[in-house]
Design an enzyme around this catalytic site. Structure first.
Site, mmCIF file in Angstrom:
data_model
loop_
_atom_site.group_PDB
_atom_site.id
_atom_site.type_symbol
_atom_site.label_atom_id
_atom_site.label_comp_id
_atom_site.label_asym_id
_atom_site.label_seq_id
_atom_site.Cartn_x
_atom_site.Cartn_y
_atom_site.Cartn_z
ATOM 1 N N LYS A 53 36.535 18.204 -88.887
ATOM 2 C CA LYS A 53 36.398 18.991 -89.871
ATOM 3 C C LYS A 53 34.839 18.798 -90.241
ATOM 4 C CE LYS A 53 39.218 19.175 -93.271
ATOM 5 N NZ LYS A 53 40.038 18.848 -94.074
ATOM 6 N N ARG A 56 37.728 14.920 -98.453
ATOM 7 C CA ARG A 56 38.901 15.257 -97.454
ATOM 8 C C ARG A 56 38.565 14.409 -96.424
ATOM 9 N NH1 ARG A 56 40.251 20.961 -98.161
ATOM 10 N NH2 ARG A 56 39.549 21.865 -99.900
ATOM 11 N N GLY A 109 47.904 17.477 -92.464
ATOM 12 C CA GLY A 109 48.623 17.214 -93.641
ATOM 13 C C GLY A 109 48.923 15.665 -93.726
ATOM 14 N N MET A 118 46.818 12.965 -93.351
ATOM 15 C CA MET A 118 46.053 12.207 -94.745
ATOM 16 C C MET A 118 45.758 12.653 -95.791
ATOM 17 S SD MET A 118 43.517 10.402 -91.507
ATOM 18 C CE MET A 118 43.071 11.776 -90.754
ATOM 19 N N ARG A 173 38.433 24.955 -87.296
ATOM 20 C CA ARG A 173 38.630 24.012 -86.145
ATOM 21 C C ARG A 173 39.578 24.988 -85.164
ATOM 22 N NH1 ARG A 173 43.175 20.763 -89.802
ATOM 23 N NH2 ARG A 173 44.360 22.543 -89.966
ATOM 24 N N HIS A 186 51.907 23.144 -93.266
ATOM 25 C CA HIS A 186 51.592 21.917 -92.423
ATOM 26 C C HIS A 186 52.992 21.856 -91.770
ATOM 27 C CE1 HIS A 186 48.598 20.178 -95.264
ATOM 28 N NE2 HIS A 186 47.857 20.605 -94.220
ATOM 29 N N ARG A 188 69.412 11.151 -55.687
ATOM 30 C CA ARG A 188 70.227 9.938 -55.766
ATOM 31 C C ARG A 188 71.623 9.758 -55.311
ATOM 32 N NH1 ARG A 188 67.297 9.629 -60.880
ATOM 33 N NH2 ARG A 188 66.387 7.812 -61.448
ATOM 34 N N ARG A 209 67.627 9.314 -51.140
ATOM 35 C CA ARG A 209 67.699 7.804 -51.488
ATOM 36 C C ARG A 209 69.008 7.192 -50.975
ATOM 37 N NH1 ARG A 209 66.833 5.174 -56.494
ATOM 38 N NH2 ARG A 209 68.765 6.152 -57.420
ATOM 39 N N GLU A 266 59.718 -0.645 -55.782
ATOM 40 C CA GLU A 266 60.276 -1.057 -57.340
ATOM 41 C C GLU A 266 60.074 -2.425 -57.587
ATOM 42 O OE1 GLU A 266 63.929 1.819 -57.799
ATOM 43 O OE2 GLU A 266 64.090 1.033 -55.551
ATOM 44 N N SER A 283 57.642 5.600 -52.245
ATOM 45 C CA SER A 283 57.785 6.258 -53.621
ATOM 46 C C SER A 283 57.921 5.218 -54.669
ATOM 47 C CB SER A 283 59.192 7.097 -53.380
ATOM 48 O OG SER A 283 59.134 7.964 -54.760
ATOM 49 N N GLY A 317 59.418 3.778 -57.803
ATOM 50 C CA GLY A 317 60.274 3.887 -58.640
ATOM 51 C C GLY A 317 59.817 2.996 -59.683
ATOM 52 N N ASN A 369 60.763 3.113 -62.876
ATOM 53 C CA ASN A 369 61.794 2.730 -63.872
ATOM 54 C C ASN A 369 61.992 1.309 -63.623
ATOM 55 O OD1 ASN A 369 62.022 5.377 -64.589
ATOM 56 N ND2 ASN A 369 63.696 5.712 -63.375
ATOM 57 N N ASP A 370 62.489 1.044 -62.242
ATOM 58 C CA ASP A 370 62.712 -0.523 -61.870
ATOM 59 C C ASP A 370 61.265 -1.220 -61.877
ATOM 60 O OD1 ASP A 370 65.537 -1.068 -61.734
ATOM 61 O OD2 ASP A 370 65.406 0.529 -60.286
ATOM 62 N N CYS A 403 58.782 8.784 -58.550
ATOM 63 C CA CYS A 403 59.810 9.419 -58.771
ATOM 64 C C CYS A 403 60.610 8.516 -59.939
ATOM 65 C CB CYS A 403 60.762 9.314 -57.696
ATOM 66 S SG CYS A 403 61.379 7.940 -56.972
ATOM 67 N N TYR A 420 52.028 13.274 -54.126
ATOM 68 C CA TYR A 420 53.142 14.127 -55.094
ATOM 69 C C TYR A 420 53.591 13.148 -56.361
ATOM 70 C CZ TYR A 420 57.137 11.884 -52.948
ATOM 71 O OH TYR A 420 58.096 10.989 -52.501
HETATM 72 C C1 PEP Z 1 63.080 4.155 -60.360
HETATM 73 O O1 PEP Z 1 63.670 2.870 -60.472
HETATM 74 O O2 PEP Z 1 62.115 4.510 -61.030
HETATM 75 C C2 PEP Z 1 64.109 5.154 -59.791
HETATM 76 C C3 PEP Z 1 63.721 6.330 -59.609
HETATM 77 O O3 PEP Z 1 65.284 4.501 -59.356
HETATM 78 P P1 PEP Z 1 66.486 4.571 -60.403
HETATM 79 O O4 PEP Z 1 66.142 5.079 -61.691
HETATM 80 O O5 PEP Z 1 67.614 5.364 -59.816
HETATM 81 O O6 PEP Z 1 66.861 2.951 -60.413
HETATM 82 MG MG MG Z 2 65.345 2.337 -59.025
#
Ligand code: PEP
Ligand code: MG
Length: 938
Positions: free
Chosen positions: A56, A126, A135, A137, A393, A511, A620, A679, A807, A826, A828, A830-831, A893, A913
């Site tokens: 602002k 302001r 909105g 603050m 803005r 808002h 999977r 996989r 992983e 790749s 993983g 998540n793990d 992935c 990728y």
């Molecule tokens: C991961 O672990 O990121 C993964 C893609 O495998 P999953 O979620 O099946 O364990």
């Molecule tokens: Mg996994």
């Protein structure tokens, strides 16, 4: 009587900004400049100074430089905000002097004097952060009105009613923002001072038989102002300050403190805005839109923010102050005739009521767009016929509007292709994939209610009436629509979780509408035929009453609400989608990193391909055991898990084989010419064990053993840490026949498709590896089966790659060894996140929100890559892997693959990728293109 909350506001803020201390001290030593003037020729800032002056402040300075009519004022910097918190809620040294010097200059420019009995200057305080937080603050208006200045202002304006009206507004806002919220006072019964005063106002209007605020006379407002002050003393225990200087400093401090207010903290968390940015404070000369019928106030967008249409779009209110428009208290009128809708056709436009001022405003609109080369969101006030610009803005917009505007501006030569791509927030393209109500069904259905189409897409859910109820219901897995009387930024958490937002009052620029639009949430505002009774959890339309839990369906793009659940379908037909495709083709021209999808069936693979996926990054294998048609394969899997001998297992594998082949072949066929990464089985066994008696009985029959024996085998398979148990490649080591049959299913599917003239590129991926010898073990089995299938089909054309998931941190640390045998990696994530943090991915629900609330973590690492920890492993493993195998393909992935910040990180790390769920593929494409554009600009 209210009490101070245990967590004092400043104390809390001090905790989080300790790091700012050093910087603030340095600033002090250097005599840091905290105050920047704007409005006249001496304007000190400009649009490039957003980090210090906030959006602002920087734009007020820029508009002043353009010679637009901006009431003079000054901006106190975000650095000063951080210094204030670092000092435990004290203004840093030197600030007072700088403010007084700037104030004197504003007085000179405006020809008025702050606190003067005859010709008083009034100001607003302001907030204004680097990134707009609509909105979230606080703001205080009309600062400087006191028993000394009131008579002078009455004499000068000859408008007693206006002055008392401004005074009662000051008291209401100041008590709420400065005396209650900023002091960290929590009302016992949740009823804050603002509500108490609002109720007094309503009661007074009732006694006096007044319908609107504007029916109150000067005398009424004066009586109310005095009554308000007495009540404030009773409730808060302190006097409303009568000293203009005390008011000013109270206002400045309160705006700083609103940076750590509840709404702002929630919003920042959702939007990922860093704590240490701080807010600036803009102290600006007040101009008044509530001085009678030649005065007005309004909010506008230089183009329609909901559709992107190139028409000046806004809302205005005659004889009102700006807060009345944005707070959604009164439903405003449309700015011009071209943008009227069925709902507001009878309202008076500014174009008709104030034609000359409208023309002047329209000219400013065109000038601003040309200057900023983007859609602007502006606030203006007309004070007795004179137009003032109060804000400008870059405007928030929905995803569809963002794409339309970007393409229109590209076609008009205002911007180039890279700008066009950067104009759209990656998450926003999801809007093009949002469901719509099945068109034929909608055409046949009669709507119950109509309002303003504030946020796109359709939603269907149960109605609830408070933000807290939304949060509760969504935790229980329900889809709910938040219904409110008016829009209110306090509801931010509920708005976020609800599938849709519906309000009775408020306009397109309120808002809530801005926030919902920013999130691509279906939102309808100003549905004025609806009466909301929140305490009794009901809404009424005519003689129809809907109670909490009733189902409704809303079309946020048309503003229509239907009773009951209408079927929602995908939006792939129509003009919007064609525009989306054009935009995405520009995106793909500028993108270099690949984008694949995680999909496990032919249907999902086709969908992913239609969204632009260039292959499957994660198929999977175990997903055939979930969802539709999974009963038989799941039974077979259970049977196999319980087998003791290899021969028994092989017998079951033979039965399972056609199911494996079916999904693999279908997916490879759908992805013809693109790679498909399959996989190998990675079932967390605990998810598949039979727990019901019926399940055990079935298995006992199938295996020809007693139910008790089944129970024993199930018990023996129980694990204490199944996530770290007998899964992934470990199954290949213990049961090599499982790998053999999976490899056979893959190669036979590929061979058959090749024979049918398809181009298939299978990639076999081994999960949960931590040592290259595990990989070698699996590789040997795969190579053997490959040779057998090639022989059988007499097919030398059949090619494949074998790679591994990364992983486990050990696999990342030894990535050079892994790359000796893996042709691709790749991640993983998540793990990898689970095992790097030691946070069980299935159990974070019990502590993650505390980690985020207490800012131990800035974001949930399972949603966005933890760049400093997990990211470091990814970088290292990629480098080590490519040192051994320069052409190593590297992807990701885990769930983070569709998160824009993670995609940018992957681009910078040189990944080949990213792979994500089908619906996030377009998001990842935009994020990847933007990452490439940003890198090229550096
Ligand atoms: C991961 O672990 O990121 C993964 C893609 O495998 P999953 O979620 O099946 O364990
Ligand atoms: Mg996994």
């Amino acid at each position: 009587m209210a009490k101070k909350s245990e967590k004092d506001v400043v104390g809390k803020a001090t905790e989080v900004t300790v790091k700012a201390t050093e910087k603030a001290d340095k600033g002090k030593a250097a005599g840091e400049k905290y105050v920047f003037l704007f409005g006249g020729e001496g304007t000190e800032g400009d649009a490039s100074m957003k980090n210090s002056l906030g959006g602002k402040g920087a734009n007020l300075a820029e508009m002043s430089r353009l010679g637009l009519p901006v009431p003079a004022g000054f901006t106190i910097t975000t650095e000063c905000c951080n210094a204030y918190f670092a000092l435990g809620g004290q203004f840093p040294e030197g600030l007072k002097k700088q403010v007084m010097t700037a104030l004197a200059e504003v007085e000179r420019l405006m020809g008025r004097k702050y606190g003067d009995a005859e010709n008083p200057l009034l100001v607003s305080c302001r907030s204004g952060a680097r990134q707009s937080m609509p909105g979230m603050m606080d703001t205080v208006l009309n600062i400087g009105l006191s028993t000394t200045t009131i008579p002078g202002l009455i004499a000068k304006t000859n408008n007693e009613r206006f002055v008392w009206d401004s005074y009662r507004r000051l008291i209401m806002m100041y008590a709420d923002v400065v005396m209650e919220k900023a002091e960290g006072i929590e009302p016992y019964d949740g009823k804050g001072i603002r509500r108490i005063l609002d109720e007094m106002l309503d009661q007074y209007k009732y006694i006096k038989d007044c319908k609107a605020d504007t029916d109150l006379t000067a005398e009424d407002l004066k009586t109310l102002a005095h009554a308000f002050k007495r009540r404030i003393k009773e409730v808060l225990g302190t006097e409303f300050p009568d000293d203009p200087m005390q008011q000013l400093w109270g206002g400045i401090g309160a705006v700083f403190k609103s940076w750590v207010g509840k709404k702002a903290v929630s919003y920042r968390r959702i939007e990922g805005i860093p704590e240490n940015w701080g807010t600036a404070v803009n102290v600006q000369t007040m101009v008044f839109g509530n001085m009678g019928d030649s005065s007005a106030t309004g909010v506008a967008f230089t183009r329609n923010p909901a559709t992107g249409q190139n028409l000046f779009f806004g809302e205005w209110l005659l004889n009102a102050q700006g807060e009345d428009v944005v707070a959604g208290i009164r439903t405003p009128s449309p700015l011009n005739n071209a943008t009227k809708t069925d709902q507001n056709r009878d309202m008076k436009s500014m174009e008709d009521m104030m034609p000359a001022t409208y023309k002047e405003l329209d000219a400013i609109r065109l000038r601003l767009e040309k200057h900023y080369r983007d859609m602007q969101d502006i606030e203006f006030t007309v004070e007795e016929g004179k137009l003032y610009m109060l804000q400008c803005r870059t405007g928030k917009r929905g995803g569809k509007a963002a794409v339309t505007m970007a393409l229109d501006m590209l076609d008009d030569g205002l911007i180039n292709e890279t700008d066009a791509v950067l104009r759209v927030n990656p998450n926003q393209v999801m809007e093009f994939l949002l469901p719509i109500i099945e068109p034929k069904l909608e055409a046949k259905s009669q709507w119950l209610l109509k309002g303003l189409p504030a946020g796109p897409g359709s939603a269907c859910g149960e109605i609830v009436f408070t933000s807290a109820d939304v949060v509760r219901a969504t935790r229980m897995g329900k889809k709910v629509i938040l219904v409110r009387e008016e829009t209110n930024p306090e509801d931010v958490e509920g708005m976020r979780d609800a599938v849709g937002v519906l309000t009775a009052r408020g306009g397109m620029t309120s808002h809530a509408a801005l926030v919902a639009r920013g999130w691509g949430k279906s939102c309808i505002v100003g549905a004025s035929e609806m009466q909301v009774d929140a305490p009794n959890k009901t809404l009424k339309v005519g003689d129809k009453t809907l109670r909490e839990g009733a189902l409704i369906t809303m079309n946020g793009s048309a503003g229509t609400v239907y009773e009951g659940a209408l079927r929602l379908v995908e939006p792939t037909a129509g003009e919007d989608y064609a525009e989306f495709l054009r935009f995405m083709s520009i995106v793909d021209k500028l993108r270099t990193m690949g984008v694949r999808a995680n999909a496990d069936t032919a249907v999902d693979a086709r969908k992913a391909r239609s969204f632009g996926a260039e292959g499957i990054g994660l198929f999977r294998m175990e997903h055939m055991f979930y969802g539709e048609g999974s009963a038989k394969p799941l039974f077979l899997l259970r049977k196999m898990i319980l087998c003791i001998t290899v021969a028994d297992r092989v017998a079951v594998l033979k039965e399972l084989f056609p199911y494996m082949k079916n999904d693999i072949k279908g997916t490879m066929e759908a992805m013809d010419e693109f790679p498909v990464t399959i996989r190998l089985l990675d079932p967390p066994l605990h998810e598949f064990l039979p727990h019901s008696q019926l399940g055990r009985l079935e298995l006992s029959k199938a295996l020809g053993i007693a139910e008790d024996e089944v129970r024993k085998r199930v018990d023996a398979l129980q694990e204490n840490n199944p996530m770290m148990g007998h899964r992934g490649v470990r199954l290949s080591v213990t049961y090599p026949e499982m790998t053999e049959y999976q490899a056979r299913a893959i190669f036979e599917s590929a061979a058959e498709l090749i024979r049918d003239g398809k181009k298939v590129i299978p990639e076999i991926m081994v999960p949960i590896t931590c040592d290259v010898r595990e990989l070698r073990h699996t590789k040997e089995i795969v190579e053997r089966v490959y040779a057998e299938v090639v022989r059988r089909f007499d097919l030398k054309k059949l090619k494949y790659k074998l790679g591994t998931m990364i992983e486990i941190p050990r696999a990342a640390l030894l990535a050079d060894q892994m790359a000796a045998d893996a042709e691709f990696f790749s991640f993983g994530t998540n793990d990898l996140t689970q095992l790097t943090f030691g946070f069980s991915r299935d159990d974070i629900g019990s502590f993650m929100s505390a980690y985020l609330d207490q800012r131990i973590l800035a974001a949930d690492p399972f949603q966005t890559i933890d760049q400093s920890g997990v990211g470091a492993l990814i970088e290292m493993a990629t480098l080590k892997g490519r040192a051994v195998r320069p052409d190593l393909k590297v992807g990701i992935c885990g769930e983070q693959g569709g998160d824009p910040a993670s995609v940018e990180f992957c681009y910078k790390t040189g990944l080949t990728y990213v792979s994500c769920s089908a619906f996030r593929v377009p998001v990842a494409r935009v994020a990847a293109a933007q990452a490439a554009i940003k890198a090229a600009k550096q």
